[in-house]
Design an enzyme around this catalytic site. Structure first.
Site, short mmCIF file in Angstrom:
data_model
loop_
_atom_site.label_atom_id
_atom_site.label_comp_id
_atom_site.label_asym_id
_atom_site.label_seq_id
_atom_site.Cartn_x
_atom_site.Cartn_y
_atom_site.Cartn_z
N TYR A 68 -3.07 -55.95 1.67
CA TYR A 68 -2.23 -57.02 1.13
C TYR A 68 -2.50 -58.37 1.80
O TYR A 68 -2.37 -59.42 1.17
CB TYR A 68 -0.74 -56.62 1.18
CG TYR A 68 -0.45 -55.67 0.04
CD1 TYR A 68 -0.30 -56.14 -1.26
CD2 TYR A 68 -0.44 -54.29 0.24
CE1 TYR A 68 -0.11 -55.28 -2.32
CE2 TYR A 68 -0.25 -53.41 -0.82
CZ TYR A 68 -0.09 -53.92 -2.10
OH TYR A 68 0.09 -53.07 -3.15
N ARG A 115 -5.31 -59.62 -0.17
CA ARG A 115 -4.85 -60.03 -1.50
C ARG A 115 -4.09 -61.36 -1.44
O ARG A 115 -4.20 -62.21 -2.32
CB ARG A 115 -3.94 -58.95 -2.09
CG ARG A 115 -4.59 -57.56 -2.24
CD ARG A 115 -5.21 -57.37 -3.58
NE ARG A 115 -4.29 -57.69 -4.66
CZ ARG A 115 -3.29 -56.90 -5.07
NH1 ARG A 115 -3.10 -55.72 -4.49
NH2 ARG A 115 -2.53 -57.27 -6.06
N HIS A 159 6.56 -56.95 -11.11
CA HIS A 159 6.08 -56.14 -9.98
C HIS A 159 6.20 -56.86 -8.65
O HIS A 159 5.52 -56.49 -7.69
CB HIS A 159 4.65 -55.67 -10.26
CG HIS A 159 4.55 -54.72 -11.42
ND1 HIS A 159 3.38 -54.46 -12.10
CD2 HIS A 159 5.51 -53.96 -12.03
CE1 HIS A 159 3.62 -53.58 -13.08
NE2 HIS A 159 4.90 -53.28 -13.06
N CYS A 190 16.11 -56.50 12.88
CA CYS A 190 16.23 -55.16 13.47
C CYS A 190 14.93 -54.63 14.04
O CYS A 190 14.88 -53.50 14.52
CB CYS A 190 16.80 -54.18 12.45
SG CYS A 190 15.60 -53.73 11.17
C1 BJW Z 1 -8.96 -59.91 -19.37
C2 BJW Z 1 -9.79 -60.79 -18.67
C3 BJW Z 1 -9.75 -62.15 -19.05
C4 BJW Z 1 -10.03 -58.81 -17.83
N1 BJW Z 1 -8.95 -62.53 -20.04
N2 BJW Z 1 -8.19 -60.32 -20.36
C5 BJW Z 1 5.98 -43.37 -18.63
C6 BJW Z 1 4.84 -42.67 -19.01
C7 BJW Z 1 3.89 -42.32 -18.06
C8 BJW Z 1 4.04 -42.66 -16.72
C9 BJW Z 1 5.17 -43.37 -16.34
C10 BJW Z 1 6.12 -43.70 -17.31
N3 BJW Z 1 7.10 -44.39 -16.69
C11 BJW Z 1 6.79 -44.51 -15.38
C12 BJW Z 1 5.61 -43.90 -15.13
C13 BJW Z 1 4.91 -43.80 -13.78
C14 BJW Z 1 4.16 -45.08 -13.42
C15 BJW Z 1 3.13 -45.38 -14.50
O1 BJW Z 1 3.31 -46.22 -15.34
N4 BJW Z 1 2.01 -44.70 -14.47
C16 BJW Z 1 0.97 -44.93 -15.46
C17 BJW Z 1 -0.31 -45.36 -14.74
C18 BJW Z 1 0.81 -43.73 -16.33
N5 BJW Z 1 5.08 -46.20 -13.25
C19 BJW Z 1 5.69 -46.46 -12.11
O2 BJW Z 1 5.55 -45.74 -11.15
C20 BJW Z 1 6.64 -47.65 -12.07
N6 BJW Z 1 7.86 -47.24 -11.52
C21 BJW Z 1 8.72 -46.43 -12.16
O3 BJW Z 1 8.53 -46.06 -13.29
O4 BJW Z 1 9.81 -46.08 -11.43
C22 BJW Z 1 10.73 -45.13 -12.00
C23 BJW Z 1 11.89 -45.02 -11.06
C24 BJW Z 1 13.16 -45.25 -11.53
C25 BJW Z 1 14.25 -45.14 -10.66
C26 BJW Z 1 14.05 -44.81 -9.31
C27 BJW Z 1 12.76 -44.62 -8.85
C28 BJW Z 1 11.68 -44.72 -9.72
C29 BJW Z 1 6.13 -48.71 -11.10
C30 BJW Z 1 4.83 -49.29 -11.52
C31 BJW Z 1 4.37 -50.32 -10.48
C32 BJW Z 1 2.94 -50.79 -10.70
N7 BJW Z 1 2.46 -51.45 -9.54
C33 BJW Z 1 1.14 -52.06 -9.54
C34 BJW Z 1 0.83 -52.55 -8.09
C35 BJW Z 1 1.61 -53.79 -7.74
C36 BJW Z 1 1.31 -54.28 -6.37
C37 BJW Z 1 -0.10 -54.73 -6.20
O5 BJW Z 1 -0.59 -55.62 -6.92
O6 BJW Z 1 -0.76 -54.21 -5.31
O7 BJW Z 1 1.10 -53.15 -10.44
S1 BJW Z 1 -0.13 -50.99 -10.15
C38 BJW Z 1 -1.06 -52.24 -10.94
O8 BJW Z 1 -1.09 -52.02 -12.38
C39 BJW Z 1 -0.27 -53.54 -10.74
C40 BJW Z 1 -0.36 -54.18 -12.09
O9 BJW Z 1 0.68 -55.10 -12.26
C41 BJW Z 1 -0.30 -53.01 -13.02
C42 BJW Z 1 -0.79 -53.27 -14.39
O10 BJW Z 1 -2.14 -53.58 -14.43
P1 BJW Z 1 -2.69 -54.72 -15.40
O11 BJW Z 1 -2.11 -56.00 -15.04
O12 BJW Z 1 -2.53 -54.27 -16.80
O13 BJW Z 1 -4.22 -54.80 -14.98
P2 BJW Z 1 -5.46 -53.90 -15.44
O14 BJW Z 1 -6.51 -54.10 -14.42
O15 BJW Z 1 -5.06 -52.52 -15.75
O16 BJW Z 1 -5.92 -54.55 -16.82
C43 BJW Z 1 -6.55 -55.80 -16.88
C44 BJW Z 1 -6.85 -56.13 -18.32
O17 BJW Z 1 -7.31 -57.47 -18.42
C45 BJW Z 1 -7.92 -55.24 -18.96
O18 BJW Z 1 -7.44 -54.78 -20.20
C46 BJW Z 1 -9.11 -56.19 -19.16
O19 BJW Z 1 -9.84 -55.89 -20.35
C47 BJW Z 1 -8.43 -57.52 -19.28
N8 BJW Z 1 -9.21 -58.70 -18.85
N9 BJW Z 1 -10.53 -60.11 -17.73
C48 BJW Z 1 -8.24 -61.62 -20.70
N10 BJW Z 1 -10.55 -63.11 -18.42
ZN ZN Z 2 15.59 -55.08 9.32
#
Ligand code: BJW
Ligand code: ZN
Length: 296
Positions: free
Chosen positions: A72, A75, A128, A199
């Site tokens: 991080y 990042r 996020h 803390c």
């Molecule tokens: C371009 C380009 C250009 C390139 N122009 N385009 C339902 C079904 C199945 C699973 C689940 C579900 N519900 C929940 C889940 C589990 C899980 C999940 O979704 N898993 C899936 C992978 C299946 N979800 C979670 O765990 C979430 N939490 C949750 O559901 O909690 C439930 C709960 C309730 C109550 C109590 C406790 C729990 C949390 C999800 C958190 C995601 N976190 C991350 C990391 C953040 C920190 C960090 O940055 O380090 O977020 S993971 C990562 O993926 C990050 C992103 O925001 C996220 C999405 O990715 P994104 O932005 O779409 O990027 P890419 O790389 O995937 O895509 C890029 C795109 O750009 C591509 O398409 C390219 O083609 C395009 N591109 N250049 C235009 N110039």
């Molecule tokens: Zn503290």
């Protein structure tokens, strides 16, 4: 203009003279043209030897907080060194030009670039979290009495001396793979990592990891916005739409009447854009090139 015609084409919004209600879901592709790596797809290039998906978890942080903090710190530096691109500016301009409450921009990005492009806070939801927020780990541990310390918009670099190298933008994992094998990075003891001023517990980045809940009040405000009326247009920008609950808002907008318009570098080839349908509009190319034209 073009998008307004798409949005208006199918319904009476134009006839009644009300301004369109537009929602956007943004992902890492929006910031790709600013030089920030995406998570999935051909522009994914974060930290060669570690899969970001295995680092962005509470389990990884519990097992080795020093390693996750290095990731991080790197990042944070990359995001601070990057500049918002024309896509961020176009969305920010759209937000400022539309009447209050008629645009809601959901971003999955944690890089802060939309805010730096001047996107007003009221119409932006960082689903996020942010690389520049931190909170005490005590506050997330049930039954652990702690201070609930949290801080926003901390742009300090390095946060602690142990993170100095990562904070200079050095991909430490790349340097370690001279013989092709990833060597483990030197372990950073917990007491050398960012510490809660109240803390003395460990601080953690204020981002949402896999398995963690998104901010409940934020989700509620999004649901309320969607429920408040017909959604005319849903922009899906630079995201693979694979991560939930964020991707679920595409379906929610559709149920609320929205035409779905995708802007993605790999719009055509990505079956992975799970929540999309053949009837959606797709514009293939960089969000930085397309958004200024589409939203003009
Ligand atoms: C371009 C380009 C250009 C390139 N122009 N385009 C339902 C079904 C199945 C699973 C689940 C579900 N519900 C929940 C889940 C589990 C899980 C999940 O979704 N898993 C899936 C992978 C299946 N979800 C979670 O765990 C979430 N939490 C949750 O559901 O909690 C439930 C709960 C309730 C109550 C109590 C406790 C729990 C949390 C999800 C958190 C995601 N976190 C991350 C990391 C953040 C920190 C960090 O940055 O380090 O977020 S993971 C990562 O993926 C990050 C992103 O925001 C996220 C999405 O990715 P994104 O932005 O779409 O990027 P890419 O790389 O995937 O895509 C890029 C795109 O750009 C591509 O398409 C390219 O083609 C395009 N591109 N250049 C235009 N110039
Ligand atoms: Zn503290």
């Amino acid at each position: 203009e073009l998008l307004c015609r798409i949005a208006h084409g199918s319904d009476a919004a134009a006839a009644t003279g009300r301004s369109p209600r537009i929602m956007a879901l943004c992902g890492a592709g929006l910031s790709a043209a600013s030089g920030l790596a995406t998570f999935r797809g051909s522009t994914a290039a974060l930290w060669h030897t570690h899969d970001p998906m295995t680092l962005a978890t509470p389990e990884a942080f519990a097992a080795d907080p020093g390693l996750v903090w290095r990731f991080y710190a790197y990042r944070r530096h990359s995001a601070l060194a990057a500049k918002p691109n024309a896509g961020h500016y176009a969305l920010a301009a759209l937000a400022r030009s539309l009447p209050h409450n008629s645009f809601l921009c959901l971003t999955q990005n944690v890089d802060g670039l939309s805010a730096r492009a001047g996107h007003p806070r009221e119409s932006l939801r960082a689903l996020h979290g942010s690389l520049f927020d931190m909170r005490c780990v005590g506050s997330s541990r049930k039954g652990h009495s702690c201070c609930n310390y949290a801080v926003e918009d901390n742009f300090t670099e390095p946060l602690v001396p142990a993170l100095a190298t990562a904070s200079e933008g050095v991909d430490e994992t790349a340097a370690m793979t001279a013989n092709g094998k990833p060597l483990p990075l030197p372990h950073i003891p917990v007491n050398e990592l960012p510490q809660c001023p109240n803390c003395k517990s460990l601080l953690r980045p204020g981002v949402v990891w896999f398995g963690e809940a998104l901010d409940g009040r934020m989700l509620q405000s999004v649901d309320q916005w969607v429920a408040a009326g017909k959604v005319d247009l849903m922009l899906v920008i630079g995201t693979s739409a694979k991560v939930y609950p964020a991707a679920g808002y595409i379906e929610a907008a559709r149920r609320a009447g929205a035409v779905v318009v995708v802007v993605n570098a790999e719009a055509e080839s990505q079956q992975g854009l799970a929540a999309l349908r053949p009837t959606d509009f797709a514009f293939e190319g960089s969000a930085a090139d397309l958004l200024p034209v589409l939203l003009e």
